[in-house]
Scaffold this motif. Structure first.
Motif, PDB file in Angstrom:
ATOM      1  N   SER A   2      24.704  40.674  65.916  1.00 38.41           N
ATOM      2  CA  SER A   2      25.896  39.985  65.771  1.00 38.41           C
ATOM      3  C   SER A   2      27.661  41.191  65.254  1.00 38.41           C
ATOM      4  N   GLY A  98      18.337  33.980  62.686  1.00 36.17           N
ATOM      5  CA  GLY A  98      20.013  34.192  61.792  1.00 36.17           C
ATOM      6  C   GLY A  98      19.870  34.658  60.068  1.00 36.17           C
ATOM      7  N   GLU A 362      24.443  34.371  58.465  1.00 36.85           N
ATOM      8  CA  GLU A 362      26.084  33.336  57.327  1.00 36.85           C
ATOM      9  C   GLU A 362      26.269  33.239  56.539  1.00 36.85           C
ATOM     10  N   ARG A 365      28.476  36.182  56.118  1.00 33.05           N
ATOM     11  CA  ARG A 365      30.007  36.291  56.186  1.00 33.05           C
ATOM     12  C   ARG A 365      30.768  35.304  55.461  1.00 33.05           C
ATOM     13  N   ARG A 366      30.292  34.186  54.838  1.00 29.23           N
ATOM     14  CA  ARG A 366      30.654  33.207  53.601  1.00 29.23           C
ATOM     15  C   ARG A 366      31.091  34.077  52.351  1.00 29.23           C
TER      16      ARG A 366
END
Ligand SMILES: [Zn+2]
Length: 381
Positions: A2, A98, A362, A365-366
């Motif tokens: 990423s 992920g 993820e 990031r959130r």
């Protein structure tokens, strides 16, 4: 790999060994990771304060000032991790499916990366008023000397501790007390039962009573978020050699507490247990003490901080953010005791203190997006 700056920072953090030296003798501690974070926060335009809490173990605090005085918000995360026994490549941040793997990825370098990168977003927009304080502290996994030192110098109107909550807004967590019981016997040759008093066998009575107490604790009506209190025997030792009556046995047990249980109540509970054993047998001789206690923590769900964060998380993630409680003790209790209302909010993952630890990329990031939005709402933009 990423290219998100929060994930790039997370990789850098996982690569650094920051095992708590109070947990693992000879471990390097937080010095190197603190240095990296101080440099990173300076490049983001934060004013950075580095305070050595113990030799080689500094807290790093970055401040983003608003354009005028106003409400302050603190993000707080710990830099230390537990040990890495049994892990294959603890400091090699591997990304797959992920997830990002490595020691501390979930507990809690994911949350630390998210909170620092949220400050980058807030700095880019600028805060209208107040200030954002980003605190990276030492020693949460042992005695929280970092959080204690932080609240001695820094205050805020509200704080988010970015421990891993799976993006839930955790408004409470359990506390704990470490208790020690010593049973006393009388040393004698193993062939002379009339002279000897067996301290280890007498500890058996204590263990039986503790088992009953634990059953009782777990059958009481649970706290709506924290569940029930509990206890477990942690460490036991006694005896010197095969052919002697043991004069002494020492048991250490941990009592996990829920809201409203004070250290004094735990002390009474233990004194009462020993009194009953003494009533049954006048020869029963034992002493007890509580060595460490940390209180449970709870913030009312209707507190403005909890409500604002829940709204922000829902906006960022597109689904309602539930209120919850964490089972484990955290620095939120230290902030709360110092008069800083605090909630816990951080990414999800698995393997906390285990041999395979990861954080959901993820989620990091959130978490960053929600924290940045909270800062901009709390302080205005
Ligand atoms: Zn943690």
């Amino acid at each position: 790999m990423s290219s998100d700056p929060a994930i790039a920072l997370l990789r850098d953090l996982v690569q650094i060994n920051s095992i708590n030296p109070s947990l693992v003798a000879g471990a390097p501690g937080e010095g190197e990771i603190a240095q990296l974070i101080a440099g990173h926060m300076r490049r983001l335009g934060l004013e950075v304060d580095v305070e050595e809490v113990a030799p080689g173990r500094p807290n790093v605090v970055g401040v983003l000032e608003g354009r005028s005085p106003g409400p302050s918000l603190m993000f707080c995360g710990h830099l230390d991790t537990v040990g890495v026994d049994g892990m294959r490549a603890p400091f090699d941040p591997v990304e797959a499916d992920g997830r990002l793997y490595g020691r501390g990825a979930q507990d809690m370098k994911g949350g630390v990366a998210a909170m620092i990168d949220a400050a980058r977003v807030a700095a880019g927009r600028g805060l209208r008023s107040g200030r954002l304080i980003v605190a990276a502290v030492v020693d949460e996994e042992y005695a929280s000397i970092g959080a204690d030192a932080l609240v001695a110098r820094w205050g805020a109107d509200a704080a988010v501790v970015t421990e891993p909550t799976g993006l839930e807004v955790a408004v409470a967590h359990k506390g704990f007390a470490w208790c020690e019981v010593e049973t006393r016997g009388r040393a004698a040759h193993g062939s002379r039962p009339l002279e000897g008093r067996d301290a280890i066998v007498r500890m058996g009575r204590v263990l039986r009573a503790l088992e009953a107490l634990d059953r009782d604790l777990q059958s009481r009506p649970p706290h709506p978020l924290m569940g029930t209190a509990s206890l477990h025997a942690s460490i036991i030792g006694g005896g010197r050699e095969m052919s002697s009556y043991p004069d002494r046995c020492v048991l250490q047990y941990e009592r996990r507490t829920v809201g409203g249980e004070t250290p004094l109540a735990i002390e009474h509970e233990l004194a009462e247990l020993l009194r009953r054993l003494r009533d049954e047998d006048a020869e029963f001789d034992a002493a007890a003490r509580i060595t460490v206690t940390r209180p449970a923590y709870e913030l009312p769900q209707d507190h403005r901080l909890a409500q604002t964060l829940a709204r922000t998380v829902a906006r960022v993630s597109g689904r309602p953010a539930p209120f919850s409680a964490m089972t484990f003790w955290t620095d939120a209790a230290v902030l709360g005791e110092a008069g800083i209302p605090a909630v816990l909010f951080g990414p999800g993952g698995a393997g906390l203190h285990g041999v395979e630890e990861y954080v959901e990329i993820e989620d990091v990031r959130r978490c960053r997006d929600a924290l940045a939005a909270l800062a901009l709402e709390w302080c205005g933009q």
